[in-house]
Design an enzyme around this catalytic site. Structure first.
Site, PDB file in Angstrom:
ATOM      1  N   ARG A 378      16.235  13.817  -2.787  1.00  0.00           N
ATOM      2  CA  ARG A 378      16.514  14.977  -1.943  1.00  0.00           C
ATOM      3  C   ARG A 378      17.197  14.563  -0.639  1.00  0.00           C
ATOM      4  O   ARG A 378      17.831  15.376   0.019  1.00  0.00           O
ATOM      5  CB  ARG A 378      15.204  15.721  -1.659  1.00  0.00           C
ATOM      6  CG  ARG A 378      15.402  17.059  -0.977  1.00  0.00           C
ATOM      7  CD  ARG A 378      14.176  17.925  -1.066  1.00  0.00           C
ATOM      8  NE  ARG A 378      12.975  17.248  -0.612  1.00  0.00           N
ATOM      9  CZ  ARG A 378      11.769  17.812  -0.606  1.00  0.00           C
ATOM     10  NH1 ARG A 378      11.605  19.032  -1.048  1.00  0.00           N
ATOM     11  NH2 ARG A 378      10.712  17.143  -0.174  1.00  0.00           N
ATOM     12  N   SER A 381      21.474  13.974  -2.286  1.00  0.00           N
ATOM     13  CA  SER A 381      22.370  14.838  -3.057  1.00  0.00           C
ATOM     14  C   SER A 381      22.840  16.062  -2.276  1.00  0.00           C
ATOM     15  O   SER A 381      24.044  16.221  -1.997  1.00  0.00           O
ATOM     16  CB  SER A 381      21.678  15.258  -4.358  1.00  0.00           C
ATOM     17  OG  SER A 381      20.408  15.832  -4.089  1.00  0.00           O
ATOM     18  N   VAL A 500      17.692  25.383  -4.394  1.00  0.00           N
ATOM     19  CA  VAL A 500      17.216  24.310  -5.274  1.00  0.00           C
ATOM     20  C   VAL A 500      16.591  23.160  -4.487  1.00  0.00           C
ATOM     21  O   VAL A 500      16.749  23.057  -3.282  1.00  0.00           O
ATOM     22  CB  VAL A 500      18.357  23.796  -6.173  1.00  0.00           C
ATOM     23  CG1 VAL A 500      18.911  24.917  -7.024  1.00  0.00           C
ATOM     24  CG2 VAL A 500      19.486  23.168  -5.340  1.00  0.00           C
ATOM     25  N   GLU A 501      15.891  22.292  -5.213  1.00  0.00           N
ATOM     26  CA  GLU A 501      15.221  21.110  -4.664  1.00  0.00           C
ATOM     27  C   GLU A 501      14.292  21.468  -3.500  1.00  0.00           C
ATOM     28  O   GLU A 501      14.220  20.774  -2.491  1.00  0.00           O
ATOM     29  CB  GLU A 501      16.238  20.038  -4.237  1.00  0.00           C
ATOM     30  CG  GLU A 501      16.921  19.386  -5.419  1.00  0.00           C
ATOM     31  CD  GLU A 501      17.684  18.125  -5.047  1.00  0.00           C
ATOM     32  OE1 GLU A 501      17.480  17.607  -3.929  1.00  0.00           O
ATOM     33  OE2 GLU A 501      18.493  17.665  -5.853  1.00  0.00           O
ATOM     34  N   GLY A 502      13.593  22.559  -3.655  1.00  0.00           N
ATOM     35  CA  GLY A 502      12.685  23.039  -2.617  1.00  0.00           C
ATOM     36  C   GLY A 502      13.339  24.140  -1.823  1.00  0.00           C
ATOM     37  O   GLY A 502      14.165  23.884  -0.953  1.00  0.00           O
TER      38      GLY A 502
END
Length: 811
Positions: A378, A381, A500-502
């Site tokens: 995280r 990216s 996304v990703e949290g």
């Protein structure tokens, strides 16, 4: 009067010891000098007796462990246990995940700037730079984003082939397994550069190298799993995806309903002990084209075939997508961005036990694996993708604002537009600094769980602001989709990065401060561990050490906060150049304020703070801005302190200080314990609010950076894909910018002649012709002016489509 002066001296001594954070024994020794000195200096028995009585009544109980634990620590431990919120095993694993580094310094209230600046800078190797200049450049030239998103809704087959054969899916896989084995900085640079060309392609490259099978195998896989899968992933023979999110488990991913039951079954013709899986997932990037599926599920063993536990916990497995019972291939349409994304399901899918990542040692360890892996992925990216969007906006929109004209001047000259351009340029500088400094931390071996949440949240939000601002400047040309539109698809894609990703709301409200307050605090986690210890003697001993260390820490931050507030932090010895020392000092002041207010909030609200998400969100913002300021200061040093970058650095730092002040003010205005809020306000803002944000001159200086060609603009947008060909949108913009700058002197001559009445104020060509006739300009100057006009018209043109296009076959 002598007694009062003596007491005052003791209080000042306590404040000095707290400010210096002296240990208890050293503090006691130092304070003992005050009544001793008074005794020697004066004959007053009363004064001597009073001061020694006050000193000894405090010093003895605090310095004798048995007394201190009985009178203070034991009652506090009982109160702490009652106030401590219940914590699930998944919450506990999340707290334990990753490492603490610079974030701990910032949260501690006394950051060591010199140590931070001495940390090694991130540098690309020759091989990594060659990959960026070679295969990544070649890939970008292959990409036609309009074709990808409007016609194909997918990457072309030749692009898929190029990604697989040139190692783009194996960026993080070590060379021993056939991968590129690149650093985090190179990984970030690859994603960022592709993002300036195509979000769809960037996401396609990003996902296999972020949280997914390769990352999980590298850290937790068995040797057999690594030997089989990693070379195949590196060569692109396997396309991976990872399935975590489902219809009923989004932000609360630990609540996944997907199950695996250990049982006997038949696999490839023989009976074995395996796992029967049932799952329903969605939003899985690369899912529709994947050949190997990473799956998160809850593992149960009701027959105790693998051990004593019936409920084992979250577990991860790798499943070839051709396995019977796996349903994969349908697609979602995420805002018309064409990366492969879709649902997948499994019905009674039977797999061997050794498909679990890590084998039997991986049973029930899935949540820990995910939290630790997410800490690194995280950080790279989405921050890279966000920075790429900022660089594209800075390069293209800054040039557009110089090329596009209204009311006979470039629109970038208007203060309203310049204000927006300043935000674009300064936020891009901020994002790039955070990207590089965070990547360097990962390359040093850190797994920054809290920092990863900060950069994910802050940089995707900055991207949202930058892209919105760029669209405002672009106006009609930004909203008309087509091959000429550089920002339309980026604008469409912004909510994807936010989600996304949290998801950002969750990340801000619960993770950054909720995890950071415990993980980065020097004492809270120790207190929680002690409170949970079943050994009563050891628990009291460890809690005693932690809680009195915590008391000294909090007192020190209170003294430090009020002193720095009263002095404006001017007396701090700060590193850096004279132009930047203010920001080191003010960041130190805000660090002390954050530490003090955080402790006060935890002390006053206890477990209730977990549910006060508006309060914790404001503290998260202060924490995040502090980290961003520190990244910019380090980045400026690592680039050699270029004075030309100061407009960007100053604007972004002043904006961050203003935002931190506002968040603290908002927290204190809404703090439920009003008496404590008033005390905190006096300590944090003893002279009132002092930060005003960037002024107009700063904004105009920052905007000027991206309005003209130059070294600062090139440095700000370094790493972006900038094709120069006339057939490329960005190439046309670059050529038009150079032409506009070259023709400005010519236009000035013509406008001056118009005002003087020497030539008429007709159209551009008529004005030019008359200027030639009257000798105002020569043929060479006229050529430069015509070139600038033609280039400008080409840049401001938008795409047109025939009637019926939207209902026709656009392939």
């Amino acid at each position: 009067m002598d007694v009062l002066l003596g007491v005052l001296a003791l209080l000042l001594g306590i404040a000095a010891a707290a400010f210096l954070r002296l240990p208890l024994t050293a503090s006691t020794t130092l304070l003992a000098l005050i009544p001793a000195g008074v005794s020697l200096a004066q004959d007053s028995v009363v004064t001597t007796v009073v001061l020694w009585t006050i000193f000894l009544s405090c010093a003895v109980p605090l310095n004798v462990p048995a007394l201190r634990r009985r009178w203070f620590s034991a009652p506090l431990l009982q109160s702490f246990r009652r106030a401590m919120p219940e914590m699930s095993s998944t919450e506990r694993e999340a707290l334990e995940a990753g490492t603490v580094g610079w974030d701990g310094e910032l949260f501690g209230g006394r950051p060591d700037w010199r140590r931070f600046l001495s940390l090694p800078a991130a540098r690309l190797s020759a091989k990594e730079q060659a990959f960026l200049d070679g295969p990544v450049e070649e890939l970008c030239r292959m990409l036609d984003d309009w074709d990808i998103t409007e016609r194909r809704h997918d990457l072309p087959p030749e692009v898929w082939g190029f990604l697989k054969t040139r190692g783009f899916f194996g960026i993080i896989i070590p060379r021993d397994y056939g991968g590129l084995g690149f650093s985090a900085l190179a990984h970030s640079g690859v994603v960022m550069k592709i993002a300036t060309r195509s979000i769809s392609a960037a996401v396609t490259v990003m996902v296999p190298n972020s949280l997914g099978p390769a990352e999980l195998l590298l850290h937790y896989g068995t040797q057999e799993q690594k030997d089989y899968y990693l070379p195949r992933l590196a060569r692109g023979e396997e396309v991976p995806c990872f399935a975590l999110t489902g219809p009923e488990a989004g932000s609360d991913a630990s609540a996944i309903p997907d199950t695996g039951v250990v049982c006997r079954g038949v696999f490839q013709g023989r009976e074995i002990v395996g796992i029967r899986l049932n799952w329903d997932k969605r939003y899985i990037t690369l899912g529709p084209v994947s050949t190997v599926l990473g799956l998160a599920f809850k593992l149960y063993d009701p027959e105790h075939l693998c051990g004593e536990r019936a409920s084992i916990g979250i577990t991860l497995a790798l499943i070839p997508t051709g396995t019977p019972g796996v349903d994969i291939g349908s697609r979602h349409a995420p805002l018309n961005i064409a990366f492969q994304n879709g649902p997948n399901r499994g019905r009674d899918v039977f797999i061997p036990l050794d498909w679990v990542i890590g084998g039997s040692s991986g049973f029930g360890q899935g949540w820990r694996m995910l939290m630790e892996s997410l800490a690194a992925g995280r950080s790279i990216s989405l921050p890279a993708l966000s920075t790429g969007a900022g660089k594209l906006a800075s390069r293209a929109t800054g040039a557009y604002a110089r090329i596009r004209r209204q009311f006979k001047q470039p629109i970038g000259r208007f203060e309203g537009v310049a204000e927006v351009l300043a935000r674009i340029a300064a936020n891009t500088y901020l994002m790039d600094a955070a990207r590089v400094v965070t990547a360097a931390a990962i390359d040093r071996g850190e797994k920054p769980a809290v920092i990863s949440a900060i950069v994910k949240y802050q940089l995707t939000e900055r991207m949202r602001r930058v892209v919105n601002d760029a669209m405002d400047v672009q106006g009609g040309s930004g909203i008309c989709m087509g091959p000429r539109n550089l920002l339309g698809r980026v604008y469409q894609a912004v909510p994807i990065s936010i989600t996304v990703e949290g998801a950002n709301i969750l990340t801000r409200s619960l993770i950054i401060f909720g995890q950071g307050a415990i993980r980065c605090h020097p004492f809270v986690l120790r207190e929680m561990r002690a409170a949970a210890d079943a050994d009563a003697t050891r628990a009291l001993r460890e809690f005693d050490r932690a809680v009195f260390g915590h008391a000294g820490f909090m007192l020190g931050n209170a003294v430090r906060a009020v002193w720095l507030g009263l002095t404006g932090a001017r007396l701090i010895i700060a590193p850096g150049a004279p132009q930047t020392r203010r920001y080191y000092r003010q960041a130190a002041r805000m660090s002390a304020a954050l530490a003090l207010v955080s402790d006060a909030a935890m002390l006053a609200l206890g477990g209730e703070l977990k549910r006060r998400e508006s309060l914790s969100g404001r503290l998260a913002d202060v924490f995040g801005h502090l980290y961003l300021v520190s990244c910019m200061l380090k980045h400026h040093e690592e680039q050699g302190r270029p004075p030309e970058d100061l407009p960007l650095l100053r604007w972004a730092c002043e904006d961050a200080l203003y935002e931190m002040q506002g968040r603290l003010d908002g927290l204190l205005r809404n703090f439920p314990v009003r008496a404590l809020a008033r005390i905190l306000r006096l300590l944090v803002f003893p002279l009132g609010r002092r930060y005003g944000g960037p002024d107009d001159r700063m904004g105009q200086a920052a905007a000027a950076v991206i309005l003209s060609p130059g070294a600062v603009r090139d440095r700000l947008t370094a790493g972006a894909f900038i094709p120069r060909e006339a057939g490329e949108v960005i190439g046309r913009i670059e050529a038009a910018l150079e032409a506009a700058v070259a023709a400005e002197a010519v236009e000035k001559k013509l406008r001056t002649a118009v005002r003087a009445g020497r030539i008429g104020n007709g159209g551009e060509e008529a004005m030019l012709q008359e200027g030639l006739l009257r000798g105002v300009v020569d043929e060479g100057e006229a050529g430069r002016y015509r070139n600038a006009v033609a280039a400008r018209r080409e840049v401001v043109a938008v795409d047109e489509f025939p009637q019926g296009y939207w209902g026709s076959d656009r392939s």
